[in-house]
Enzyme design. Structure first.
Site, PDB file in Angstrom:
ATOM      1  CG  ASN A 225      19.963 -61.056   0.247  1.00 19.15           C
ATOM      2  OD1 ASN A 225      19.569 -60.330  -0.669  1.00 19.15           O
ATOM      3  ND2 ASN A 225      19.354 -61.101   1.412  1.00 19.15           N
TER       4      ASN A 225
ATOM      5  CD  GLN B 235      24.969 -62.457  -0.093  1.00 20.30           C
ATOM      6  OE1 GLN B 235      25.747 -63.389  -0.248  1.00 20.30           O
ATOM      7  NE2 GLN B 235      24.575 -62.077   1.112  1.00 20.30           N
TER       8      GLN B 235
ATOM      9  CB  SER C   2      29.626 -56.369   2.791  1.00 22.04           C
ATOM     10  OG  SER C   2      29.773 -56.668   4.158  1.00 22.04           O
ATOM     11  CB  ALA C   3      34.952 -57.085   4.755  1.00 23.48           C
ATOM     12  CG  HIS C   4      29.999 -59.718   6.942  1.00 22.45           C
ATOM     13  ND1 HIS C   4      28.966 -60.552   7.268  1.00 22.45           N
ATOM     14  CD2 HIS C   4      29.427 -58.561   6.547  1.00 22.45           C
ATOM     15  CE1 HIS C   4      27.817 -59.916   7.089  1.00 22.45           C
ATOM     16  NE2 HIS C   4      28.069 -58.709   6.645  1.00 22.45           N
TER      17      HIS C   4
ATOM     18  CB  THR D  11      40.603 -42.812  12.618  1.00 25.64           C
ATOM     19  OG1 THR D  11      40.882 -41.479  13.054  1.00 25.64           O
ATOM     20  CG2 THR D  11      41.896 -43.602  12.524  1.00 25.64           C
TER      21      THR D  11
ATOM     22  CB  CYS E 136      20.747 -58.873   7.216  1.00 30.90           C
ATOM     23  SG  CYS E 136      22.342 -58.710   6.441  1.00 30.90           S
TER      24      CYS E 136
HETATM   25  N1  PLP Z   1      23.310 -56.368   0.624  1.00 27.52           N
HETATM   26  C1  PLP Z   1      23.126 -57.694   0.631  1.00 27.52           C
HETATM   27  C2  PLP Z   1      22.667 -58.362  -0.629  1.00 27.52           C
HETATM   28  C3  PLP Z   1      23.361 -58.441   1.776  1.00 27.52           C
HETATM   29  O1  PLP Z   1      23.156 -59.751   1.767  1.00 27.52           O
HETATM   30  C4  PLP Z   1      23.793 -57.769   2.950  1.00 27.52           C
HETATM   31  C5  PLP Z   1      23.992 -58.506   4.213  1.00 27.52           C
HETATM   32  O2  PLP Z   1      23.414 -59.554   4.416  1.00 27.52           O
HETATM   33  C6  PLP Z   1      23.992 -56.386   2.892  1.00 27.52           C
HETATM   34  C7  PLP Z   1      23.732 -55.712   1.711  1.00 27.52           C
HETATM   35  C8  PLP Z   1      24.450 -55.605   4.076  1.00 27.52           C
HETATM   36  O3  PLP Z   1      25.839 -55.751   4.282  1.00 27.52           O
HETATM   37  P1  PLP Z   1      26.436 -55.504   5.736  1.00 27.52           P
HETATM   38  O4  PLP Z   1      26.074 -56.705   6.555  1.00 27.52           O
HETATM   39  O5  PLP Z   1      27.910 -55.386   5.517  1.00 27.52           O
HETATM   40  O6  PLP Z   1      25.848 -54.256   6.264  1.00 27.52           O
END
Ligand code: PLP
Length: 394
Positions: A148, A176, A196-198, A234, A321
């Site tokens: 990341n 990523q 991860s969706a976002h 759910t 994060c």
């Molecule tokens: N793994 C990586 C490489 C990430 O960059 C992130 C979030 O920045 C995550 C895991 C965690 O994902 P989430 O934000 O959906 O918990």
């Protein structure tokens, strides 16, 4: 007048795609529990299963291999828990550049953890992995597909061969990588993988763990029989509807990456024109097209980020994060970057909305801060030299 904003922090979170937002809004307006058998329930179930098919297609997995979770972090925790409880894992080998969701969860598992080092480009050292795998005890290796902070792509397929040869299992964080490069669950040889969706234009608060068909599994959250008894609760139907649409569009969008690579190269080239001493981390490694992590000595990332923000430019100082917390990056530490340079480092992560004009604004703003900082350093040094000389002359 408010300044035009340019967003360069897609690795922290990508803007929600309008089509995903529309799918979320539509789903929220409908009533129905996906576990109910009536028409409303069946409609909700249909939305969840459609999303599952799209997420599976994004990572070339089978829909039945997808376990939806509340985020990437939950997926990492679930994978590690299941590895310990159902797969007879006795020890963990965790790369030094893993996200905190893997590092912290591994540390809390109660099994011995060995760190897998990376080279100065931020790529895992497979010769060390081979050695670590020789130790006794069934191992789970955690190695992310793309980092990341640097964007450095890891040699997953090779790591999988080594790991399986030694009787171990491989967990891959593709949070990523998904949508930014091709992710082939089977082709990589991963046993479990998560997304991860976002990060791909879906909503925050939705993720998925991919579990290889036939692999024993133990849930972390217990309750109802949702997700084929692998994750109770759910389903977040609206978020998953958005996740599914984002996954479909991300897959169609992979061609966009060559435009982003050009934009990233233009950015790095222009920065280096201004500062020939610019350090671009992971520059010589295979990297995600959208990510650039760089530093010029003398800068202070915190001050720099605030100055860029005032100019309408959103960048980060690495992993965001846990933003708010300004900690030394464990990724840069693993790459043996010295503290001074680490403190000057910022990350630019591009997305499909970014334009050349925005990149030019970023370069201009960054250059202004660099010039100001270096002018100040120069005059401080001249002042110090002058007073040292006066002292000698006295
Ligand atoms: N793994 C990586 C490489 C990430 O960059 C992130 C979030 O920045 C995550 C895991 C965690 O994902 P989430 O934000 O959906 O918990």
């Amino acid at each position: 007048m408010t300044k035009l904003r340019a967003y360069f922090d897609h690795n922290a979170t990508a803007p929600v795609r309008p089509e995903a937002a529309a799918a979320i809004a539509r789903a929220l307006m409908l009533t129905g529990n996906p576990s109910s058998v009536h028409a409303e329930g069946r409609r909700a179930r249909h939305m969840v299963e459609e999303a599952r098919a799209h997420v599976a297609a994004l990572v070339h997995a089978k829909p039945a291999e997808i376990v939806f979770t509340s985020c990437g972090t939950e997926a990492a925790n679930l994978a590690l828990h299941s590895a310990k409880s159902a797969l007879g894992i006795e020890r963990l080998i965790v790369s030094a550049i893993e996200h905190d969701c893997v590092r912290a969860s591994a540390a809390a598992l109660g099994l011995p953890v060995t760190e897998l080092p990376v080279d100065t480009c931020g790529v895992a050292d497979l010769s060390v992995l081979a050695k670590l795998l020789e130790a006794p005890g069934k191992a789970l290796v955690a190695l992310m597909l793309a980092n990341n902070e640097t964007g450095a792509v890891q040699p997953i397929a090779e790591a999988a061969v080594l790991t399986h040869h030694a009787g171990g299992l491989l967990l891959v964080d593709a949070v990523q990588a998904a949508g930014r490069m091709s992710v082939e669950f089977d082709g990589l040889g991963a046993d479990m993988l998560f997304v991860s969706a976002h990060k791909i234009g879906g909503p925050q608060g939705a993720g998925a763990l991919v579990v290889r068909t036939g692999l024993a599994f133990e849930p972390l959250i217990r309750g109802g029989g949702q997700e084929a008894r692998r994750r109770a609760g759910t389903e977040n139907v609206a978020a998953l509807a958005g996740f599914g649409v984002a996954a479909r569009l991300a897959r169609e969008d992979v061609h966009e990456m060559s435009r982003l690579a050009d934009l990233r190269d233009a950015l790095e080239h222009a920065l280096r024109e201004v500062a020939p001493d610019l350090v671009i981390f992971g520059e010589d490694a295979p990297r995600l097209a959208n990510t650039s992590l760089f530093a010029a000595s003398g800068l202070d990332a915190e001050t720099l980020i605030m100055a860029l923000d005032l100019d309408g430019l959103a960048v980060s100082s690495g992993s965001a994060c846990s933003s708010g917390k300004v900690a030394r990056s464990h990724v840069l530490a693993a790459m043996k970057v010295d503290d001074e340079l680490a403190k000057a480092t910022i990350r630019v992560s591009l997305g499909s909305g970014n334009t050349r004009e925005e990149v030019d604004r970023l370069v201009a703003s960054w250059s202004r801060v660099l010039k100001r900082t270096r002018d100040k350093m120069k005059s401080a040094k001249t002042g110090a030299d002058a007073s040292a000389l006066a002292e000698v002359e006295h």
